[in-house]
Design an enzyme around this catalytic site. Structure first.
Site, PDB file in Angstrom:
ATOM      1  N   GLY A  12       0.780  -1.236   0.000  1.00  0.00           N
ATOM      2  CA  GLY A  12       0.000   0.000   0.000  1.00  0.00           C
ATOM      3  C   GLY A  12       0.805   1.276   0.000  1.00  0.00           C
ATOM      4  O   GLY A  12       0.338   2.310   0.503  1.00  0.00           O
ATOM      5  N   THR A  13       2.000   1.263  -0.608  1.00  0.00           N
ATOM      6  CA  THR A  13       2.757   2.528  -0.649  1.00  0.00           C
ATOM      7  C   THR A  13       2.064   3.548  -1.547  1.00  0.00           C
ATOM      8  O   THR A  13       2.157   4.749  -1.301  1.00  0.00           O
ATOM      9  CB  THR A  13       4.214   2.318  -1.119  1.00  0.00           C
ATOM     10  OG1 THR A  13       4.223   1.842  -2.462  1.00  0.00           O
ATOM     11  CG2 THR A  13       4.962   1.353  -0.225  1.00  0.00           C
ATOM     12  N   ASN A  14       1.391   3.092  -2.581  1.00  0.00           N
ATOM     13  CA  ASN A  14       0.644   4.043  -3.426  1.00  0.00           C
ATOM     14  C   ASN A  14      -0.554   4.602  -2.666  1.00  0.00           C
ATOM     15  O   ASN A  14      -0.877   5.785  -2.801  1.00  0.00           O
ATOM     16  CB  ASN A  14       0.210   3.376  -4.735  1.00  0.00           C
ATOM     17  CG  ASN A  14       1.329   3.361  -5.752  1.00  0.00           C
ATOM     18  OD1 ASN A  14       1.695   4.394  -6.285  1.00  0.00           O
ATOM     19  ND2 ASN A  14       1.896   2.184  -5.983  1.00  0.00           N
ATOM     20  N   MET A  91      -4.398  -6.814  -7.300  1.00  0.00           N
ATOM     21  CA  MET A  91      -3.950  -7.905  -8.155  1.00  0.00           C
ATOM     22  C   MET A  91      -5.069  -8.852  -8.616  1.00  0.00           C
ATOM     23  O   MET A  91      -4.784  -9.901  -9.179  1.00  0.00           O
ATOM     24  CB  MET A  91      -2.836  -8.702  -7.446  1.00  0.00           C
ATOM     25  CG  MET A  91      -1.598  -7.867  -7.182  1.00  0.00           C
ATOM     26  SD  MET A  91      -0.870  -7.160  -8.684  1.00  0.00           S
ATOM     27  CE  MET A  91       0.436  -6.123  -8.017  1.00  0.00           C
ATOM     28  N   LEU A  94     -10.509  -7.755 -12.896  1.00  0.00           N
ATOM     29  CA  LEU A  94     -11.950  -7.458 -12.893  1.00  0.00           C
ATOM     30  C   LEU A  94     -12.515  -7.740 -14.290  1.00  0.00           C
ATOM     31  O   LEU A  94     -11.880  -7.427 -15.295  1.00  0.00           O
ATOM     32  CB  LEU A  94     -12.178  -5.998 -12.498  1.00  0.00           C
ATOM     33  CG  LEU A  94     -11.683  -5.653 -11.089  1.00  0.00           C
ATOM     34  CD1 LEU A  94     -11.654  -4.143 -10.871  1.00  0.00           C
ATOM     35  CD2 LEU A  94     -12.535  -6.328 -10.017  1.00  0.00           C
ATOM     36  N   HIS A 110       0.241   1.548 -13.228  1.00  0.00           N
ATOM     37  CA  HIS A 110       1.025   0.423 -13.749  1.00  0.00           C
ATOM     38  C   HIS A 110       2.508   0.830 -13.791  1.00  0.00           C
ATOM     39  O   HIS A 110       2.831   1.934 -14.254  1.00  0.00           O
ATOM     40  CB  HIS A 110       0.533   0.038 -15.149  1.00  0.00           C
ATOM     41  CG  HIS A 110       1.277  -1.145 -15.697  1.00  0.00           C
ATOM     42  ND1 HIS A 110       1.011  -2.435 -15.271  1.00  0.00           N
ATOM     43  CD2 HIS A 110       2.302  -1.227 -16.578  1.00  0.00           C
ATOM     44  CE1 HIS A 110       1.842  -3.262 -15.892  1.00  0.00           C
ATOM     45  NE2 HIS A 110       2.631  -2.560 -16.679  1.00  0.00           N
TER      46      HIS A 110
END
Ligand code: GAR
Length: 201
Positions: A12-14, A91, A94, A110
């Site tokens: 979860g760094t983004n 990851m 969908l 990405h």
């Protein structure tokens, strides 16, 4: 106010970059309403908790079919009146049906300059392994809208990052995150939020 759901599968760094950009007022007119993790015990959920953001786990393998899984996901997003779904290291693929329900409402980060090193099978470290294998001197990150083609939707922002001598996939991944992803993902959200704000005023 643009209501955001951030979908995560890992560290979860983004997500953290988005939280920081909102808290530091680098971006405005948006709020993270919900963080949805694809599995329990991911550190991204801890980050959400530390900032009083609601966290939820929706795990594909808890459902009898992919359709059932996506039905629950869509209900959760609709119940929370989410305007923008941000895939930040998410990851789970969908389906076309799901994506069509949320046309122009899903964005993804990405870790390459699309159309290089993207599409099915290119995720996480694999992207950087492929870039090093090819010997490119420049790589980067892309934020794009999500459509039915993996990494195929309209590009919103891109940022280039130099490959350096002695890079390993891990070193390159870290540089691409620090120099590109954590910059362009919050910025893309900020631009979408500003647009909604301007349209409503
Ligand atoms: C990021 O590098 C992101 O670009 C990548 O996974 C990492 C998640 O890191 N996503 C993909 O490869 C999607 N195709 P994070 O959990 O620390 O944000």
């Amino acid at each position: 106010m643009l209501k955001i759901a951030v979908l995560v599968s890992g560290g979860g760094t983004n997500l953290q970059a988005i939280i920081d950009a909102i808290e530091n007022k680098v971006i405005e007119h948006c709020k993270i309403e919900l963080v949805i993790a694809s599995k329990p015990e991911v550190y991204a959920l801890e980050r959400a908790k530390n900032h009083n953001i609601a966290g939820k786990v929706i795990c594909k393998k808890d459902f009898s079919s992919h359709q059932e899984y996506e039905k629950v996901m869509a209900t959760c997003l609709n119940d929370n009146q989410i305007d923008l779904i941000v895939l930040a290291g998410f990851m789970t693929i969908l389906s076309e049906d799901f994506v069509k329900q949320f046309d122009k409402k899903i964005i993804n980060v990405h870790p390459s300059l699309i159309p290089a090193f993207c599409g099915d099978g290119f995720y996480g470290l694999k992207v950087h392994e492929a870039a090093l294998q090819k010997g490119v001197k420049v790589t980067g990150a892309t934020v794009h809208y999500v459509n039915e083609i993996t990494d195929g939707g309209e590009i919103i922002l891109q940022k280039a990052v130099c490959v350096e001598a002695g890079d390993t996939p891990q070193k390159l991944q870290k540089r691409v995150m620090e120099e590109a992803e954590w910059d362009i993902l919050p910025r893309a959200i900020g631009e979408i939020a500003n647009q909604k704000f301007l349209n409503n005023n």
